[in-house]
Design a protein around this motif. Sequence first.
Motif, mmCIF file in Angstrom:
data_model
loop_
_atom_site.group_PDB
_atom_site.id
_atom_site.type_symbol
_atom_site.label_atom_id
_atom_site.label_comp_id
_atom_site.label_asym_id
_atom_site.label_seq_id
_atom_site.Cartn_x
_atom_site.Cartn_y
_atom_site.Cartn_z
ATOM 1 N N ASP A 163 0.827 -1.199 0.000
ATOM 2 C CA ASP A 163 0.000 0.000 0.000
ATOM 3 C C ASP A 163 0.868 1.259 0.000
ATOM 4 O O ASP A 163 0.621 2.206 -0.762
ATOM 5 N N ASP A 164 1.904 1.271 0.844
ATOM 6 C CA ASP A 164 2.803 2.433 0.904
ATOM 7 C C ASP A 164 3.487 2.651 -0.444
ATOM 8 O O ASP A 164 3.623 3.786 -0.918
ATOM 9 N N HIS A 177 1.174 4.063 -3.148
ATOM 10 C CA HIS A 177 0.939 5.500 -2.960
ATOM 11 C C HIS A 177 2.058 6.323 -3.600
ATOM 12 O O HIS A 177 1.836 7.443 -4.055
ATOM 13 N N GLU A 178 3.266 5.771 -3.639
ATOM 14 C CA GLU A 178 4.409 6.493 -4.191
ATOM 15 C C GLU A 178 4.472 6.437 -5.708
ATOM 16 O O GLU A 178 4.931 7.384 -6.349
ATOM 17 N N SER A 222 -5.290 -0.393 -1.470
ATOM 18 C CA SER A 222 -4.617 -1.279 -2.421
ATOM 19 C C SER A 222 -5.568 -2.278 -3.061
ATOM 20 O O SER A 222 -5.309 -2.782 -4.148
ATOM 21 N N HIS A 255 -6.429 10.932 3.187
ATOM 22 C CA HIS A 255 -5.258 10.713 4.032
ATOM 23 C C HIS A 255 -4.617 12.035 4.457
ATOM 24 O O HIS A 255 -4.344 12.895 3.616
ATOM 25 N N ARG A 274 -4.711 14.414 1.252
ATOM 26 C CA ARG A 274 -4.853 13.777 -0.054
ATOM 27 C C ARG A 274 -6.180 13.021 -0.136
ATOM 28 O O ARG A 274 -6.521 12.238 0.756
ATOM 29 N N GLU A 317 -8.280 10.364 -2.669
ATOM 30 C CA GLU A 317 -7.987 9.401 -3.736
ATOM 31 C C GLU A 317 -9.255 8.722 -4.225
ATOM 32 O O GLU A 317 -10.108 8.334 -3.429
ATOM 33 N N ARG A 374 -6.555 11.888 -7.986
ATOM 34 C CA ARG A 374 -6.195 12.428 -6.674
ATOM 35 C C ARG A 374 -6.420 13.932 -6.627
ATOM 36 O O ARG A 374 -6.325 14.612 -7.651
ATOM 37 N N GLU A 377 5.840 10.018 -7.124
ATOM 38 C CA GLU A 377 5.231 11.158 -6.439
ATOM 39 C C GLU A 377 6.231 12.306 -6.290
ATOM 40 O O GLU A 377 5.915 13.468 -6.568
#
Length: 341
Positions: free
Chosen positions: A62-63, A66-67, A115, A128, A136, A138, A178, A327
Amino acid sequence: MSAPSKADLKALVDGVIRAQGNDYIKDLLRRKQLPIGTNKAEFVEHLKAAIDAGEVLAQDIDDWLHEVEGWGNQHIYLYRMSIADAKHPLWSDQAQLRRMVTTAGYGRQWAANTSQAFDDTLTLTGIHALDGDRLRFEWHQGVAIEDRAPDRDFTRYEGDELVHYKAYLLRRQRTVMRFEIRPRQRLAAAFVQVPASSKDHDAAVVAMWAVVGCVRSESAFRPVNMSTVIKKVDEDTRPGPLRTNMVRLITPGAWIAYGAEASSAAYREVQDADEARSAVATMTRFTGRRSNLLYATSQSGDRKAKDVHVQLDGTRRRLWVRAQLTEVQVWELLSLLASYA
């Protein structure tokens, strides 16, 4: 949303993760100190093995998504915040932000793991609060992509007829939208992967503002003047990461354009064109209509610096980034463009 199982994560590898660029997948493997391999099939094999072994968890994926997912290959609308609004204490008050979001009916999306989001329509999946003052929103939409698999073709008789079947693998990919607010930089941006030529593009932007409005109205975000950016970038002859491949400048009743024949070159690299442009000492009555830029990204890990094509649209006040980035790279570009406005 319940925690994804190992089977769910491996399905994600076959779809969304496989769709990312090789360099980005290698970054994930390297970050977890896993074997990398030499091609995408090996990257995927090593990721699945690591998921089975518990070395790659849902939060890791998931992290990472996001990137890298949904950055680049999109249209971006860039906005400037007023000094007063950027300094408002709301942006660092996560409890108040959460109350506002919940009151508007979006409490389930607060800090949600996105995710596994594969809705058939573009759906708000997460809100988030990041780094203390970034916010943010999404949206995701799942799509099925057909990948040709000729090794699985087969031929057989059906009655008196010989029939040949061609095989396709169905992979799950996603469209991402986003909206991100960055008060420290006095910037905000809408990132829209829905094609601008689609009738759904404008509808997606309207739907986006309807949600963002639960914390700040659209009027609090002033569109960055892309016409000014186009002209000032073109006039800037200092060495830097932005070079103009083509530019069209307009004034009431007329327009002029400069451009390089090669899409990979800046027109000022051609001496005659540079001299012709430099001979026009002042163009105060002209504004920028459209330009194609070459943006030299910064090197990151094993990812080499590269020229990315970016199209600026002065009329619609947006830009089109025509390659996948991270990002960090996208926000480096946006900050640079905003400095010319």
